[in-house]
Write a protein that holds these residues in place. Structure first.
Motif, PDB file in Angstrom:
ATOM      1  N   ASN A 133       0.829  -1.207   0.000  1.00 50.96           N
ATOM      2  CA  ASN A 133       0.000   0.000   0.000  1.00 50.96           C
ATOM      3  C   ASN A 133       0.859   1.252   0.000  1.00 50.96           C
ATOM      4  O   ASN A 133       0.576   2.223  -0.717  1.00 50.96           O
ATOM      5  N   GLU A 148     -10.277  -9.378   2.928  1.00 51.70           N
ATOM      6  CA  GLU A 148     -10.656  -8.311   2.004  1.00 51.70           C
ATOM      7  C   GLU A 148      -9.939  -8.474   0.670  1.00 51.70           C
ATOM      8  O   GLU A 148     -10.511  -8.224  -0.393  1.00 51.70           O
ATOM      9  N   HIS A 186      -7.839  -1.941  -5.196  1.00 55.15           N
ATOM     10  CA  HIS A 186      -8.154  -1.150  -4.004  1.00 55.15           C
ATOM     11  C   HIS A 186      -8.204  -1.975  -2.722  1.00 55.15           C
ATOM     12  O   HIS A 186      -8.266  -1.418  -1.628  1.00 55.15           O
ATOM     13  N   ARG A 195      -5.944  -1.184   0.202  1.00 59.29           N
ATOM     14  CA  ARG A 195      -6.215   0.007   1.014  1.00 59.29           C
ATOM     15  C   ARG A 195      -7.089  -0.316   2.223  1.00 59.29           C
ATOM     16  O   ARG A 195      -7.236   0.518   3.120  1.00 59.29           O
ATOM     17  N   TYR A 221     -10.279  -0.503   2.929  1.00 61.45           N
ATOM     18  CA  TYR A 221     -11.388   0.373   3.300  1.00 61.45           C
ATOM     19  C   TYR A 221     -12.497  -0.397   4.027  1.00 61.45           C
ATOM     20  O   TYR A 221     -13.106   0.120   4.969  1.00 61.45           O
ATOM     21  N   LEU A 270     -11.471  -0.977   7.602  1.00 65.93           N
ATOM     22  CA  LEU A 270     -11.523   0.286   8.345  1.00 65.93           C
ATOM     23  C   LEU A 270     -12.958   0.652   8.703  1.00 65.93           C
ATOM     24  O   LEU A 270     -13.253   1.005   9.854  1.00 65.93           O
ATOM     25  N   LEU A 271     -13.860   0.568   7.731  1.00 65.95           N
ATOM     26  CA  LEU A 271     -15.251   0.947   7.983  1.00 65.95           C
ATOM     27  C   LEU A 271     -15.912   0.007   8.982  1.00 65.95           C
ATOM     28  O   LEU A 271     -16.646   0.453   9.875  1.00 65.95           O
ATOM     29  N   VAL A 283     -11.597   8.201  10.307  1.00 65.40           N
ATOM     30  CA  VAL A 283     -12.116   7.684   9.032  1.00 65.40           C
ATOM     31  C   VAL A 283     -12.020   8.739   7.934  1.00 65.40           C
ATOM     32  O   VAL A 283     -11.564   8.459   6.818  1.00 65.40           O
ATOM     33  N   PHE A 334      -9.693   8.393   4.475  1.00 63.75           N
ATOM     34  CA  PHE A 334     -10.284   8.439   3.145  1.00 63.75           C
ATOM     35  C   PHE A 334      -9.741   9.628   2.354  1.00 63.75           C
ATOM     36  O   PHE A 334      -9.517   9.528   1.143  1.00 63.75           O
ATOM     37  N   HIS A 362      -6.487   8.766   0.872  1.00 65.97           N
ATOM     38  CA  HIS A 362      -6.522   7.543   0.058  1.00 65.97           C
ATOM     39  C   HIS A 362      -5.868   6.362   0.786  1.00 65.97           C
ATOM     40  O   HIS A 362      -5.112   5.581   0.197  1.00 65.97           O
ATOM     41  N   SER A 363      -6.153   6.253   2.063  1.00 69.56           N
ATOM     42  CA  SER A 363      -5.681   5.147   2.897  1.00 69.56           C
ATOM     43  C   SER A 363      -4.162   5.069   2.984  1.00 69.56           C
ATOM     44  O   SER A 363      -3.567   3.982   2.987  1.00 69.56           O
ATOM     45  N   ARG A 386      -2.969   6.026   8.430  1.00 65.19           N
ATOM     46  CA  ARG A 386      -3.690   4.969   9.156  1.00 65.19           C
ATOM     47  C   ARG A 386      -2.982   4.643  10.466  1.00 65.19           C
ATOM     48  O   ARG A 386      -3.615   4.511  11.522  1.00 65.19           O
TER      49      ARG A 386
END
Length: 331
Positions: free
Chosen positions: A68, A149, A165, A168, A170, A173-174, A226, A230, A233-234, A239
């Motif tokens: 990443n 993921e 992606h 990353r 996401y 994270l969410l 968060v 975002f 872009h992670s 992070r």
């Protein structure tokens, strides 16, 4: 603008040191007060171990780099070393799991705390059980998402061809942040009856509203984390840095009430002992009632913990066992 690795390392060390200091303070104060060793003690010790493990992972993956990080910065120093990138990417996955463990351990500590001070109210007991189940399910889902993921898992450390992606993270994270916010809201709901209780002093109201403010602040930090991730872009450094910040805030929110409460109870006990030594002859001596292990928030009798034994003030003081709670004689 994303943070650099040095900034992420420094913030990580600072937040880890402060978190461990808070947890050690909790252990030290409780042992000083000779509190019995219970589940919360082991959760605190486990939290310290996990924090140390996470900061070790951070140290290496920020230096080795990850897929990443390379996708964000093609000039990353370890761009051409696939072995270091693989190790760094694996350590990132481990660090994400450890962060989830830390955050959920603090949730468990808060659940144990709220369970004790709101015990006796049927709907809060049910909500507490629902929160335990929610915490367990969200933890399992987040850990699975951490590793699944990207499928196959080798995509996490793949640079060429572009893995897409999924690196990353996401979804992970969410899931982690939304799950954390939902549980924080449930915790605030469990504690809400405390504010509605009457016969509170100004200092007690301040303590209760501070407790709510801390819980709300934890939600705000999660939302900020968060949005910034975002926005960048992670970026891995972003992070890492904000994960460290959220870790510290969670440790503070989960342990500050116990630390403050223990010091307050110790101060109140010292004043009680001084009063007992100076009471006049013939003046009745009564012991203050206790709720379980002397919680710092005095709860009305109708929601207090169920006493182990009940006696009246007519009972001679010498006959009262040390761990027995005292209640007023019925009218």
């Amino acid at each position: 603008m994303p943070y650099n690795s040095l900034e992420a390392e420094r913030v990580g060390y600072a937040c880890a040191a402060l978190s461990i200091f808070i947890l050690c303070c909790r252990i030290g104060i409780l042992r000083w007060r000779r509190e019995p060793v219970d589940l919360s003690f082991f959760l605190v010790v486990l939290s310290i171990i996990v924090i140390v493990g996470r900061i070790v992972c951070n140290q290496f993956y920020l230096r080795f780099g990850t897929a990443n990080a390379v996708l964000h910065d093609p000039d990353f120093p370890t761009h051409g070393d696939s072995n270091l990138l693989k190790i760094g990417s694996i350590l990132v996955l481990l660090a994400r799991v450890l962060l989830t463990v830390i955050l959920w351990l603090q949730i468990c500590l808060l659940l144990l705390f709220y369970s004790r001070i709101t015990s006796g109210m049927t709907w809060t007991d049910r909500l507490t059980k629902a929160t335990w189940i929610t915490a367990l399910l969200t933890f399992v889902v987040i850990v699975l998402a951490t590793f699944l993921e990207c499928h196959p898992i080798q995509l996490y450390w793949q640079v060429q061809p572009n893995p897409g992606h999924c690196v990353r993270a996401y979804v992970q994270l969410l899931l982690q942040c939304i799950g954390n916010i939902i549980i924080d809201i449930l915790l605030l709901t469990i504690a809400y009856p405390l504010i509605r209780l009457t016969k509170r002093s100004l200092s007690e109201y301040i303590s209760l509203y501070t407790l709510f403010a801390l819980g709300t602040f934890c939600i705000v930090i999660t939302v900020i984390r968060v949005s910034l991730i975002f926005n960048e872009h992670s970026s891995q450094t972003t992070r890492s840095l904000w994960a460290s910040v959220q870790m510290f805030v969670s440790c503070f929110v989960a342990n500050a009430p116990i630390i403050y409460g223990s010091l307050r109870v110790a101060h109140r006990n010292r004043l009680s002992q001084q009063s007992a030594l100076s009471f006049a002859n013939g003046e009745p001596l009564t012991r203050p009632s206790r709720l379980g292990r002397q919680c710092w928030i005095r709860i009305d009798e109708e929601i207090a913990l169920k006493p182990r034994a009940t006696i009246t003030f007519a009972t001679p003081l010498a006959a009262i066992p040390h761990d027995t709670e005292i209640t007023r004689a019925p009218p």
